[in-house]
Structure formats: structure tokens, C-alpha cells
Design a protein around this motif. Structure first.
Motif, PDB file in Angstrom:
ATOM      1  N   VAL A 183       0.834  -1.202   0.000  1.00 51.82           N
ATOM      2  CA  VAL A 183       0.000   0.000   0.000  1.00 51.82           C
ATOM      3  C   VAL A 183       0.870   1.254   0.000  1.00 51.82           C
ATOM      4  N   ILE A 184       0.388   2.270  -0.710  1.00 43.07           N
ATOM      5  CA  ILE A 184       0.929   3.618  -0.572  1.00 43.07           C
ATOM      6  C   ILE A 184      -0.247   4.542  -0.282  1.00 43.07           C
ATOM      7  N   GLY A 185       0.001   5.601   0.468  1.00 41.62           N
ATOM      8  CA  GLY A 185      -1.047   6.550   0.800  1.00 41.62           C
ATOM      9  C   GLY A 185      -0.805   7.879   0.112  1.00 41.62           C
ATOM     10  N   LEU A 186      -1.889   8.542  -0.234  1.00 44.54           N
ATOM     11  CA  LEU A 186      -1.819   9.835  -0.911  1.00 44.54           C
ATOM     12  C   LEU A 186      -2.907  10.734  -0.336  1.00 44.54           C
ATOM     13  N   ASP A 187      -2.529  11.952   0.021  1.00 43.41           N
ATOM     14  CA  ASP A 187      -3.503  12.909   0.533  1.00 43.41           C
ATOM     15  C   ASP A 187      -3.022  14.312   0.188  1.00 43.41           C
ATOM     16  N   LEU A 188      -3.942  15.230  -0.052  1.00 43.22           N
ATOM     17  CA  LEU A 188      -3.577  16.605  -0.375  1.00 43.22           C
ATOM     18  C   LEU A 188      -3.249  17.436   0.865  1.00 43.22           C
ATOM     19  N   SER A 189      -3.575  16.934   2.037  1.00 43.69           N
ATOM     20  CA  SER A 189      -3.297  17.639   3.278  1.00 43.69           C
ATOM     21  C   SER A 189      -1.944  17.200   3.826  1.00 43.69           C
ATOM     22  N   ASP A 190      -1.021  18.142   3.910  1.00 42.40           N
ATOM     23  CA  ASP A 190       0.289  17.846   4.493  1.00 42.40           C
ATOM     24  C   ASP A 190       0.163  17.395   5.947  1.00 42.40           C
ATOM     25  N   GLY A 191      -0.781  17.990   6.676  1.00 36.07           N
ATOM     26  CA  GLY A 191      -0.995  17.605   8.074  1.00 36.07           C
ATOM     27  C   GLY A 191      -1.448  16.158   8.197  1.00 36.07           C
ATOM     28  N   MET A 192      -2.367  15.746   7.334  1.00 32.50           N
ATOM     29  CA  MET A 192      -2.828  14.355   7.361  1.00 32.50           C
ATOM     30  C   MET A 192      -1.696  13.406   6.991  1.00 32.50           C
ATOM     31  N   LEU A 193      -0.906  13.765   5.996  1.00 38.71           N
ATOM     32  CA  LEU A 193       0.224  12.908   5.609  1.00 38.71           C
ATOM     33  C   LEU A 193       1.237  12.792   6.739  1.00 38.71           C
ATOM     34  N   LYS A 194       1.460  13.877   7.458  1.00 34.02           N
ATOM     35  CA  LYS A 194       2.387  13.849   8.596  1.00 34.02           C
ATOM     36  C   LYS A 194       1.897  12.855   9.642  1.00 34.02           C
ATOM     37  N   GLU A 195       0.600  12.891   9.931  1.00 36.06           N
ATOM     38  CA  GLU A 195       0.027  11.954  10.901  1.00 36.06           C
ATOM     39  C   GLU A 195       0.083  10.520  10.373  1.00 36.06           C
ATOM     40  N   ALA A 196      -0.213  10.343   9.098  1.00 35.81           N
ATOM     41  CA  ALA A 196      -0.160   9.000   8.509  1.00 35.81           C
ATOM     42  C   ALA A 196       1.250   8.424   8.606  1.00 35.81           C
ATOM     43  N   ARG A 197       2.244   9.248   8.328  1.00 37.96           N
ATOM     44  CA  ARG A 197       3.642   8.785   8.422  1.00 37.96           C
ATOM     45  C   ARG A 197       4.010   8.455   9.867  1.00 37.96           C
TER      46      ARG A 197
END
Length: 87
Positions: free
Chosen positions: A66-80
Motif C-alpha cells: 500500500v501507498i497513501g496519498l492525501d492533499l493535506s500535508d498535516g494528514m500525511l504527517k500523521e499518517a507517516r
């Protein structure tokens, strides 16, 4: 995504991540659909709009790449932060 919406997701990302990790527990219909998808999917799965990554984690835990993609940098930071083994 307009800047207002992106900013809104960035602002709530930390709070959202606190509640998203257990989100699928109370959604048996979503789990059922995901399990049907897992049975048919092959190759790398892109979780578009991954948010904090709870669906990505579910798919990874079931053995999928799986790879994740989101336009929100904040959401990506939390996902990471929550899923360091998922790109």
C-alpha cells in the motif's frame, strides 16, 4: 482542493488521527467491502485521500502493498507518524 479546505484538514489532522486508528472497529460494512476488495486486488494499492492512514494500515495488515496519498500535508504527517512502514 481549495486552500480553505486544505487548511481545515491540516488544522484537524492531529485530532483526527487520535480517533481514526480505531475507526473501522465500528464499521463492519466498510470492513466487509475492504475484505472483498482485498480478495480481488493485486499489485500496489494506492489509498487516495488516506487521511491519517487507517485504511492503509488495514490493507497492510492484511498483507497488501500500500501507498497513501492525501492533499493535506498535516494528514500525511500523521499518517507517516502512525504508519512509518507505509509510503
Amino acid at each position: 482542493m481549495n486552500n480553505d479546505m486544505q487548511g481545515s484538514y491540516n488544522r484537524i489532522s492531529t485530532e483526527f488521527s487520535l480517533h481514526s486508528t480505531e475507526q473501522l472497529i465500528n464499521k463492519p460494512a466498510d470492513v466487509h467491502v475492504l475484505e472483498q476488495f482485498i480478495a480481488k486486488a493485486s499489485g500496489i494499492i494506492c489509498d487516495i485521500g488516506c487521511g491519517a492512514g487507517h485504511v492503509s494500515r488495514f490493507l497492510r495488515d492484511k498483507g497488501k502493498d500500500v501507498i497513501g496519498l492525501d492533499l493535506s500535508d498535516g494528514m500525511l504527517k500523521e499518517a507517516r507518524r502512525l504508519n512509518p512502514d507505509i509510503t
